[in-house]
Design a protein around this motif. Structure first.
Motif, PDB file in Angstrom:
ATOM      1  N   ALA A  48       0.642  -1.153   0.008  1.00  0.00           N
ATOM      2  CA  ALA A  48      -0.037  -0.082   0.045  1.00  0.00           C
ATOM      3  C   ALA A  48       0.875   1.399   0.235  1.00  0.00           C
ATOM      4  O   ALA A  48       0.397   2.483  -0.755  1.00  0.00           O
ATOM      5  CB  ALA A  48      -1.323  -0.338   1.570  1.00  0.00           C
ATOM      6  N   LEU A  49       2.060   0.965   0.988  1.00  0.00           N
ATOM      7  CA  LEU A  49       2.964   2.338   0.760  1.00  0.00           C
ATOM      8  C   LEU A  49       3.428   2.817  -0.295  1.00  0.00           C
ATOM      9  O   LEU A  49       3.386   4.273  -1.113  1.00  0.00           O
ATOM     10  CB  LEU A  49       3.921   2.099   2.178  1.00  0.00           C
ATOM     11  CG  LEU A  49       3.688   2.806   3.548  1.00  0.00           C
ATOM     12  CD1 LEU A  49       4.774   2.474   3.906  1.00  0.00           C
ATOM     13  CD2 LEU A  49       2.959   3.926   3.386  1.00  0.00           C
ATOM     14  N   ARG A  50       3.887   1.715  -1.313  1.00  0.00           N
ATOM     15  CA  ARG A  50       4.309   2.168  -2.333  1.00  0.00           C
ATOM     16  C   ARG A  50       3.488   2.036  -3.175  1.00  0.00           C
ATOM     17  O   ARG A  50       3.766   3.356  -4.432  1.00  0.00           O
ATOM     18  CB  ARG A  50       5.297   0.449  -3.362  1.00  0.00           C
ATOM     19  CG  ARG A  50       6.681   0.380  -2.017  1.00  0.00           C
ATOM     20  CD  ARG A  50       7.055  -0.806  -2.543  1.00  0.00           C
ATOM     21  NE  ARG A  50       8.943  -0.828  -1.941  1.00  0.00           N
ATOM     22  CZ  ARG A  50       9.254  -1.847  -1.937  1.00  0.00           C
ATOM     23  NH1 ARG A  50       9.141  -2.569  -2.151  1.00  0.00           N
ATOM     24  NH2 ARG A  50      10.606  -1.962  -1.560  1.00  0.00           N
ATOM     25  N   ARG A  51       2.653   2.097  -3.170  1.00  0.00           N
ATOM     26  CA  ARG A  51       1.633   2.430  -4.734  1.00  0.00           C
ATOM     27  C   ARG A  51       1.408   3.491  -4.620  1.00  0.00           C
ATOM     28  O   ARG A  51       1.641   4.728  -4.842  1.00  0.00           O
ATOM     29  CB  ARG A  51       0.311   1.383  -4.037  1.00  0.00           C
ATOM     30  CG  ARG A  51      -1.334   1.487  -5.290  1.00  0.00           C
ATOM     31  CD  ARG A  51      -1.927   1.221  -4.152  1.00  0.00           C
ATOM     32  NE  ARG A  51      -2.521   1.965  -3.174  1.00  0.00           N
ATOM     33  CZ  ARG A  51      -3.306   1.281  -2.468  1.00  0.00           C
ATOM     34  NH1 ARG A  51      -4.088  -0.121  -2.775  1.00  0.00           N
ATOM     35  NH2 ARG A  51      -3.179   1.453  -0.850  1.00  0.00           N
ATOM     36  N   ASP A  52       0.439   4.167  -2.660  1.00  0.00           N
ATOM     37  CA  ASP A  52       0.797   5.248  -1.996  1.00  0.00           C
ATOM     38  C   ASP A  52       1.637   6.427  -3.331  1.00  0.00           C
ATOM     39  O   ASP A  52       1.907   7.396  -3.810  1.00  0.00           O
ATOM     40  CB  ASP A  52      -0.140   5.975  -1.199  1.00  0.00           C
ATOM     41  CG  ASP A  52      -0.830   5.110  -1.018  1.00  0.00           C
ATOM     42  OD1 ASP A  52      -1.989   4.478  -1.933  1.00  0.00           O
ATOM     43  OD2 ASP A  52      -1.272   5.165   0.722  1.00  0.00           O
ATOM     44  N   MET A  53       3.071   6.314  -2.794  1.00  0.00           N
ATOM     45  CA  MET A  53       4.365   6.696  -2.840  1.00  0.00           C
ATOM     46  C   MET A  53       4.420   6.915  -4.830  1.00  0.00           C
ATOM     47  O   MET A  53       4.414   7.743  -5.592  1.00  0.00           O
ATOM     48  CB  MET A  53       5.155   6.278  -2.260  1.00  0.00           C
ATOM     49  CG  MET A  53       5.239   6.545  -0.901  1.00  0.00           C
ATOM     50  SD  MET A  53       6.656   5.772  -0.379  1.00  0.00           S
ATOM     51  CE  MET A  53       7.576   7.679  -0.849  1.00  0.00           C
ATOM     52  N   PHE A  54       3.529   5.899  -5.366  1.00  0.00           N
ATOM     53  CA  PHE A  54       4.238   6.001  -6.772  1.00  0.00           C
ATOM     54  C   PHE A  54       3.290   6.667  -7.541  1.00  0.00           C
ATOM     55  O   PHE A  54       3.163   7.203  -8.645  1.00  0.00           O
ATOM     56  CB  PHE A  54       4.276   4.305  -7.651  1.00  0.00           C
ATOM     57  CG  PHE A  54       4.135   3.915  -8.540  1.00  0.00           C
ATOM     58  CD1 PHE A  54       5.316   4.450  -9.230  1.00  0.00           C
ATOM     59  CD2 PHE A  54       3.108   4.139  -9.923  1.00  0.00           C
ATOM     60  CE1 PHE A  54       5.647   4.826 -10.988  1.00  0.00           C
ATOM     61  CE2 PHE A  54       3.165   4.574 -10.995  1.00  0.00           C
ATOM     62  CZ  PHE A  54       4.108   4.332 -11.014  1.00  0.00           C
ATOM     63  N   HIS A  55       1.698   6.483  -7.034  1.00  0.00           N
ATOM     64  CA  HIS A  55       1.032   6.958  -7.344  1.00  0.00           C
ATOM     65  C   HIS A  55       1.358   8.748  -7.270  1.00  0.00           C
ATOM     66  O   HIS A  55       0.543   9.708  -8.184  1.00  0.00           O
ATOM     67  CB  HIS A  55      -0.612   6.789  -7.250  1.00  0.00           C
ATOM     68  CG  HIS A  55      -1.658   8.009  -6.999  1.00  0.00           C
ATOM     69  ND1 HIS A  55      -1.926   7.860  -8.001  1.00  0.00           N
ATOM     70  CD2 HIS A  55      -2.327   9.268  -6.427  1.00  0.00           C
ATOM     71  CE1 HIS A  55      -3.121   9.299  -8.762  1.00  0.00           C
ATOM     72  NE2 HIS A  55      -2.824   9.515  -7.204  1.00  0.00           N
ATOM     73  N   HIS A  56       1.548   9.136  -6.127  1.00  0.00           N
ATOM     74  CA  HIS A  56       2.007  10.604  -5.385  1.00  0.00           C
ATOM     75  C   HIS A  56       3.335  11.481  -6.122  1.00  0.00           C
ATOM     76  O   HIS A  56       2.907  11.839  -6.880  1.00  0.00           O
ATOM     77  CB  HIS A  56       2.524  10.155  -4.144  1.00  0.00           C
ATOM     78  CG  HIS A  56       2.469  11.967  -3.547  1.00  0.00           C
ATOM     79  ND1 HIS A  56       1.693  13.156  -2.873  1.00  0.00           N
ATOM     80  CD2 HIS A  56       3.636  12.649  -2.734  1.00  0.00           C
ATOM     81  CE1 HIS A  56       1.929  13.689  -2.904  1.00  0.00           C
ATOM     82  NE2 HIS A  56       3.412  13.935  -2.943  1.00  0.00           N
TER      83      HIS A  56
END
Length: 408
Positions: free
Chosen positions: A120-128
């Motif tokens: 979840a963290l990597r997904r959010d960081m990539f999107h951001h």
């Protein structure tokens, strides 16, 4: 002229990155990180509850082993009760199986929660990162950004496992202290007389350990940034014949990484012999006074054996807690870096009523475009340009001509 811009921007981003890292590591603990982690952990609260329950069972079975041995020696071996000893053996085996099952469940559930949080963290960081403006990547090294997305997220993943294991170690310590005092309060106090010395050793060791591990994390981030900078800009490096100079610069960063890692290992290695020495002093004291109590029939042999086993188990969690403390510091520092990145807002934002962009052909055209930062002097003056789809265009000019402003 682009090469000068490349090396100038690299130097600027290095200085900005170093300042950022110093601020982060200067505040190794931050309750806001835990608060920000809650939304990522909350969807997996069921698994986390199972892990905590398994940890409690695991701790209980660990503490029970010396007590079972004490009962076997004092109650059954001394009286020759074979039937009672056989029954105790079955209990001992059952306790060992329960210990294995609890440990397996704890490790498995914590790993699943950690991997889901990591995802979840990597997904959010990539999107951001996809939403950031072009100027963001002009001001920040890609290597340092990658260090946060990869290295810092992995460090933060350890937070959950460290937190659960730390709780288990603390409960184990309380359980062992309670068992020692229940078995024999006088001998229990003798066994714990080395604790004040251990507290002083830990108080002396922790500041050095904190600085050492902070230095390691900062040096690793610097090396990652330098690697990405030089590999992505290798054509410019070769065009300007800077291979030897860049090698010298990288060698300095790499050597700092080596020296910081060796120093941190030396600091970590210095604690364990101290703990082992205090363990030996505690066991020696218990054996000395306990044997005299056994000789005076004030203490049973099985109780003395249990004391020795409990003392060994008492210092094991202390070793673990020491190393987990440093891991917790690294995880908290990484958490600050991650959420700091997630809090960076793009310089360009769509208005709430912005219309969806229709399909575009790919043409880029400027018609008499001028731009000024201060409203008085134009950096770009009456620019006319048309770039067709698939066309490669080079922006060339002296330093300060406005190439970066034009691209941004």
């Amino acid at each position: 002229m682009m090469s000068g811009s490349f090396f100038r921007q690299a130097g600027q981003s290095n200085r900005q990155g170093n300042k950022l890292d110093d601020e982060v590591f200067g505040h190794a603990f931050n309750y806001k990180v835990i608060i920000r982690m809650v939304p990522y952990v909350k969807p997996h609260k069921g698994l986390l509850s199972i892990a905590i329950m398994a940890m409690l069972v695991f701790t209980g079975t660990q503490v029970a082993v010396p007590w079972l041995i004490k009962v076997g020696l004092d109650e059954f071996v001394s009286s020759g009760d074979v039937a009672g000893l056989a029954m105790l053996t079955a209990v001992f085996v059952g306790n060992a199986m329960l210990n294995w099952g609890a440990n397996f469940t704890q490790e498995l559930t914590i790993a699943r929660v950690g991997q889901n949080v990591l995802y979840a963290l990597r997904r959010d960081m990539f999107h951001h990162l996809q939403r950031q403006s072009v100027s963001f990547y002009d001001k920040n090294e890609v290597g340092r950004i990658m260090s946060r997305v990869l290295g810092d997220v992995y460090q933060l993943q350890e937070f959950l496992s460290v937190a659960v294991v730390t709780l288990g170690d603390l409960l184990s310590l309380f359980g062992i202290v309670a068992a020692l005092l229940l078995l024999n309060a006088k001998l229990g106090l003798i066994a714990m007389m080395t604790i004040p010395v251990l507290v002083l050793v830990m108080a002396f060791w922790q500041p050095f350990a904190r600085k050492a591990f902070v230095r390691v994390r900062f040096a690793a981030s610097t090396v990652n940034g330098a690697l990405n900078e030089n590999i992505s800009g290798v054509r410019v490096v070769q065009a300007m014949d800077r291979q030897e100079r860049n090698l010298q610069l990288f060698d300095a960063k790499n050597r700092e990484n080596l020296e910081s890692s060796v120093y941190a290992t030396r600091i970590s290695s210095g604690l364990l012999p101290s703990v082992d020495m205090l363990t030996a002093v505690s066991i020696g004291s218990v054996l000395f006074f306990g044997s005299r109590m056994v000789g005076a029939s004030a203490l049973e042999v099985g109780t003395l054996v249990a004391f020795v086993m409990y003392i060994q188990r008492f210092f094991d969690p202390i070793r673990s807690l020491t190393m987990q403390y440093t891991q917790l510091q690294r995880a908290m520092a990484s958490g600050i870096r991650i959420f700091e990145l997630l809090d960076m807002e793009p310089e360009l934002k769509d208005k709430p009523d912005a219309e969806e962009l229709p399909p575009i052909k790919g043409d880029i055209e400027f018609r008499d475009v001028s731009y000024s930062y201060d409203g008085r002097e134009d950096v770009l003056k009456h620019i006319d340009i048309h770039v067709s789809p698939g066309q490669t265009c080079a922006i060339v000019g002296p330093t300060g001509a406005g190439k970066t402003t034009f691209i941004n």
